[in-house]
Structure formats: C-alpha cells, structure tokens
Enzyme design. Structure first.
Site, PDB file in Angstrom:
ATOM      1  N   TYR A   1     -10.505   4.737  -4.551  1.00 63.36           N
ATOM      2  CA  TYR A   1     -10.024   3.357  -4.506  1.00 63.36           C
ATOM      3  C   TYR A   1      -9.006   3.059  -3.411  1.00 63.36           C
ATOM      4  O   TYR A   1      -9.101   2.042  -2.735  1.00 63.36           O
ATOM      5  CB  TYR A   1      -9.416   2.986  -5.858  1.00 63.36           C
ATOM      6  CG  TYR A   1      -8.875   1.573  -5.939  1.00 63.36           C
ATOM      7  CD1 TYR A   1      -9.721   0.471  -5.873  1.00 63.36           C
ATOM      8  CD2 TYR A   1      -7.513   1.337  -6.067  1.00 63.36           C
ATOM      9  CE1 TYR A   1      -9.230  -0.819  -5.944  1.00 63.36           C
ATOM     10  CE2 TYR A   1      -7.007   0.046  -6.150  1.00 63.36           C
ATOM     11  CZ  TYR A   1      -7.872  -1.025  -6.076  1.00 63.36           C
ATOM     12  OH  TYR A   1      -7.374  -2.299  -6.141  1.00 63.36           O
TER      13      TYR A   1
ATOM     14  N   CYS B   1       2.685   2.538  -1.533  1.00 62.47           N
ATOM     15  CA  CYS B   1       3.125   2.232  -0.180  1.00 62.47           C
ATOM     16  C   CYS B   1       2.335   2.950   0.898  1.00 62.47           C
ATOM     17  O   CYS B   1       1.497   3.800   0.638  1.00 62.47           O
ATOM     18  CB  CYS B   1       4.605   2.543  -0.017  1.00 62.47           C
ATOM     19  SG  CYS B   1       5.083   4.156  -0.619  1.00 62.47           S
TER      20      CYS B   1
ATOM     21  N   ASN C   1       6.288   7.665   0.972  1.00 68.27           N
ATOM     22  CA  ASN C   1       5.132   7.345   0.135  1.00 68.27           C
ATOM     23  C   ASN C   1       4.989   8.457  -0.886  1.00 68.27           C
ATOM     24  O   ASN C   1       4.841   9.621  -0.522  1.00 68.27           O
ATOM     25  CB  ASN C   1       3.854   7.243   0.978  1.00 68.27           C
ATOM     26  CG  ASN C   1       2.624   6.996   0.121  1.00 68.27           C
ATOM     27  OD1 ASN C   1       2.713   6.490  -0.987  1.00 68.27           O
ATOM     28  ND2 ASN C   1       1.464   7.371   0.638  1.00 68.27           N
ATOM     29  N   GLY C   2       5.060   8.120  -2.169  1.00 68.66           N
ATOM     30  CA  GLY C   2       4.930   9.106  -3.221  1.00 68.66           C
ATOM     31  C   GLY C   2       5.921   8.849  -4.338  1.00 68.66           C
ATOM     32  O   GLY C   2       6.433   7.749  -4.509  1.00 68.66           O
TER      33      GLY C   2
ATOM     34  N   GLY D   1       0.068  -1.675   0.247  1.00 67.62           N
ATOM     35  CA  GLY D   1       1.270  -2.297  -0.290  1.00 67.62           C
ATOM     36  C   GLY D   1       1.454  -3.686   0.270  1.00 67.62           C
ATOM     37  O   GLY D   1       1.430  -3.875   1.497  1.00 67.62           O
TER      38      GLY D   1
END
Length: 573
Positions: free
Chosen positions: A345, A68, A168-169, A94
């Site tokens: 990436y 996300c 996020n995580g 996301g």
C-alpha cells in the site's frame, strides 16, 4: 361443520413451520453477528462524523497511514529546490505537514508548517532558503497533533553548533527514554519521539557529532530512517532492521560535479533527474561532507570563475573545488526485516524499494490472488488507486476482463459540505464514484489492497449495489490485518481491527459482499520473492517462500500486521 385436516396435511404444515422457524433462526443469527460488528465499530468511533474534517478522516482511517517521508540533498547549489520537488514526489507518504532545513555551511535555515508541499513552499518562501545542503520531511499525523511543534525537521542548537533532524519511523523505547531525560531536567517541545534523539545527541560527552550520533542511536530501538543536517555535513541512517526504506542517488550539477540525494523512495529521484545508486543498508550510516579530492575545474585559470562557481559560492559558502563525498559506516549488525506493507500500500507503484519494483510486486499479488480464489464474473475492477496493479494481475491470470468500474476523484481536497443524513455515503462518493452504466446487472470482482476497520469496504459495496451490480465478490490482495504496527505506521489498536475480532464470514456479512477472500501468507511470500520481481541493482535472483523464516543471504520481511510476530516484542507489547 368445520372441515377435517388430514394427517398428511398436518404433517406438511408442521414441517413447513419447522422449516420457517429454522430459516428465521438463521436470519436472527446473522442479524446478531452484524449487530455485534456494528457495536464493535461504534466502540472504536470509526463513524464519528461530527465535523466536516472527520468526513475525510474517517474514510482515511480505514487504511493504514504511513507517517512520513524524508529526503536529503548534499552538495547541490539548488538543494532547496531539489528537496522541494522530492517532497512533492513523496506527498503520498504524508499530507499533514512539510518542512525543509537548509545549510549554507555557516548556518541552518528552516521553514515548516502544516499543509501540502505546494502550499507550504511558495516561490517566495523557497527564494529565502539558501544553501547547498538540505533535508526535508512530509508528515502524516494523528488527530490532535497538528501543532507546528509536531512538524519536522526538528532544529536545535547545542554545544557543537546546530543540527536539524528528519525521521521516518517510530522509536519503540522513546517513552522510557523521554521519562529518564525529563527526570534529568530535559524540556520537550513536542510529542515526537524524534525529539529524544536531539536530547541524546546534545547531552553526549563525545567530541564529534559523528560519535554523538553513533552513541545516541545505539540507545534507541524500533524503526528509523534518519537524515541529520549540521552546518557542514549530512548523515543518512537506517535502523538495523531496515524497516523503513531509504535510497541513495546522485545528481550531476551544471558545473559537471556530482551532488548526492537520499529519499524514502526512488520515485523522488525520477522527478529531479537523479540516478539511483543503491539502498542504504540496514544498520548503515552514510556521512556526507566536502573533501579536496580534485575538481572538474582544475584546468581553469586561478582567477577565473564560471557562473556555476559563483552560484555555488553564493549558495554554499565554500569553494566549488571541494567535491562532495560520502563514507559508509556499519554501526550495527543488520537484522534485515523491511516492512512488507510498503509493497502492498505505502510506496508509489513506480518506486523500487527493498530491491524490488512495487508495481511488479503488486501485479504478482493479483496473480496469486487469482490462483487462490477462482471465481466466475463479468469483469475485474480495482478500488483505485492502490488496487489497480493487483486487479490487472488478477485479470491476466483469470482471463476475466479488467475494467475501470470505480472512478476516483483526485481533487477532493479538504473542503467539505456539512454532514447530513447521507454523510456515510457521501464520504466515499466524494472520492470514489461507480461507473453505473458499466456494472449494472453484472457480476463483478472488486480488488482492494487491505481491510482495516471495514467501514470503507462496506460503503464501497453499498454504492456498487446502488449502481446495479448483481453480485459483488470482494478480494483483498493481502492477508487479514490482525495486529497494529509499532514501527512508524498509524494504525488502530487490535480491538479496532475488524479481522482480528471476527471471522471472515462475519466480516463478509457486515460488508455486504457476496464473497470475501484474502491472499494467504504463502501467496504474499511467493509474490514478493518471485524471481521476476527482483529489481535490485546487483541483479541477483533470489526466492524465499517464507517471509519470516529466512536463511543466510535471503530477504526476510516484517509482517507483524498479518501474523502478530513482532521483531522487537520487548518494547511493543
């Protein structure tokens, strides 16, 4: 009479048969190795193509997926619009769902659903979101978790009012906390680990939201970049390891005042015209609120209101003379270990994360790859888009021409024809198409960022062969991926990672390339910590040739996916 066979002829024939037997034996060994890898891939269901949706899902599962993106805007009359455009800029992090929560200083409004940002937020929807403070979230989900309850931000009412959280995580101890909370009577609406934080905040006996948040985050482990919205405040928090990126910026409002923005990547700032201030530090919390610290409107007559003031009052429900401010709190000792895969990436190449420009780092990865793998070929071609910068670096260092030998279709979407016998090739061709007239009869070096299961790499090599490539040298601008991630990245387990279970030669044979090479851990460290790549606002130059063994003042990175050394092993195993 039958002719006599000389001893010399017999010996020659025997030797020839022995040589043939040895050759066949080697072929059988290769076949056994490839069969073994095929069995391994079948066991992971990596080639499950039963539905049209699986056509893309299978291809995308061959890459690590960031779960996300988060964004927060504070003190801007057009906060929902700024959050919308920021999420649009971070769509790559996301694509499954998107949501925005907005506060007008009296209530919180929320809209979220599955889909891309532009489909979730129509002009009609955006017009209903009023407020000067907003948080937003883009989500990547795994199969079977597409309920609206799995979308963020998460909203809840509790004793102090209402809050919304975007995360996020991944919380590595969320399961044990969830079990304890359930035993105490808590009811969960989703599978999200983020929901445990809502419960911890709600059940806290502290008198202020700030104190409740501090008490709650000290109970959680793992990776988190959080934005939390109350009716009047916003909180931005980064875990003590700083695993996931979170940056701070400022925006100049039409009335000359400043508003603030936080986002997973700095590329979001570029789109909305924000100025980058700095990265939020590991173990740091920023608290945004309005304070009477002077106003650019102070020279105006008492009863005079500009159109900007009126807009602000309408959207925010507060006097525009109350200037947005923020305070910093270091709630935990930093143990900085940001995720190295952001450079390889995840992040957009035009972003600056962890103090470095992503494009510059990726180009350096290609330069180091060229130093480690010296090859002779007609051209260097990237697997778009994430392989482009590394391929440019390789071409620069090697002196071999860079060419666009594979063209990406950016408009694939989610509509597919029914799978057929050629579905395995189709799922790649829908997205990537070789430039056959360019590569026919040529020796080519193909640069990609990583190999996870190996299925996509195999298909890319196949379509390049079919297009007439003579020799294919596949180079990967990262080390072999041998371990899954537990810190907010959707990755396969160890038994599904091809490089964790097979040698490089076995992987090469399965993929079908003439050569397969990876960047070393040393080359990775050198690429990221190279002085020329340091784009931090402080301007300090630092070099550290070991990503895991740092010294004081040096940046260290989590690279558990490459070396299996987890920073939080207690909860990850």
């Amino acid at each position: 009479m039958p002719s006599k066979i000389s001893q010399k002829t017999l010996h020659s024939t025997t030797t020839k048969k022995s040589s043939q037997t040895s050759h066949l034996s080697k072929i059988n060994q290769k076949i056994q190795k490839i069969t073994k890898i095929k069995d391994f891939l079948n066991s992971t269901k990596a080639q499950n193509l039963q539905t049209p949706q699986n056509l893309l899902a299978t291809q995308e599962s061959s890459k690590f997926q960031e779960k996300c993106a988060v964004v927060g805007v504070f003190g801007a009359p057009n906060a929902p619009i700024l959050a919308y455009y920021s999420l649009f800029a971070l769509q790559h992090r996301g694509q499954e769902a998107s949501g925005i929560a907005v506060s007008d200083n009296s209530k919180i409004s929320l809209h979220k659903q599955n889909g891309l940002v532009t489909r979730v937020f129509t002009p009609q929807i955006l017009s209903t979101l009023k407020g000067c403070n907003a948080i937003g979230h883009n989500r990547y989900s795994t199969a079977g978790e597409d309920s609206i309850n799995e979308c963020q931000p998460i909203y809840a009412r509790y004793s102090l009012g209402a809050i919304a959280i975007a995360h996020n995580g991944n919380l590595t101890n969320a399961h044990s906390i969830r079990e304890n909370l359930t035993k105490e009577g808590a009811i969960f609406q989703s599978h999200l680990d983020t929901e445990v934080l809502i419960h911890l905040i709600a059940k806290s006996s502290k008198s202020t939201l700030y104190e409740r948040i501090i008490e709650s985050i000290r109970q959680i482990d793992g990776a988190y970049a959080l934005v939390i919205l109350s009716r009047t405040k916003m909180f931005a928090i980064r875990d003590p390891y700083g695993l996931r990126p979170l940056s701070l910026g400022s925006i100049k409002n039409t009335d000359g005042t400043l508003s603030y923005i936080v986002a997973s990547e700095s590329s979001a700032f570029d789109l909305v015209g924000a100025e980058f201030i700095r990265d939020i530090e590991a173990g740091e919390m920023l608290v945004f609120e309005r304070g009477n610290q002077g106003s650019t409107k102070s020279s105006k007559k008492p009863n005079t209101k500009s159109s900007a003031d009126l807009d602000f009052a309408t959207n925010c429900g507060v006097d525009s003379s109350l200037t947005p401010t923020y305070k910093s709190y270091q709630f935990a000792t930093p143990k900085s270990a940001p995720c190295v895969f952001e450079y390889i990436y995840f992040a957009r190449p035009d972003s600056n994360v962890f103090g470095r420009n992503v494009y510059a780092v990726r180009k350096r990865l290609g330069i180091e790859l060229a130093k480690e793998h010296i090859l002779s070929a007609d051209m260097v071609i990237p697997v778009p888009d994430s392989g482009v910068a590394a391929a440019l670096g390789y071409a620069k260092q090697s002196g071999i021409d860079f060419e666009l030998g594979i063209i990406r279709n950016h408009y694939v979407g989610r509509t597919f024809i029914e799978p057929t016998q050629s579905a395995r090739e189709l799922k790649v061709k829908l997205k990537l198409n070789p430039n056959a007239s360019l590569i026919k009869g040529k020796d080519i070096i193909v640069i990609d960022d990583s190999i996870v299961r190996g299925t996509t790499s195999k298909q890319i090599v196949q379509i390049l062969r079919q297009s007439g490539a003579r020799k294919i040298y596949l180079l990967i601008s990262s080390p072999p991926t041998i371990s899954p991630c537990y810190y907010g990245v959707d990755t396969p387990q160890t038994d599904q990672l091809i490089c964790a279970n097979h040698s490089i030669d076995e992987v090469r044979d399965f993929i079908g390339a003439d050569y397969l090479g990876f960047l070393s851990l040393e080359g990775l460290a050198k690429s990221i910590n190279d002085d020329e790549n340091n784009a931090s606002d402080s301007g300090k130059k630092e070099a550290n040739n070991n990503l895991t063994n740092s010294t004081k003042g040096k940046t260290t990175y989590c690279q558990a996916c490459f070396d299996g050394k987890y920073i939080d092993s207690v909860h990850c195993k």
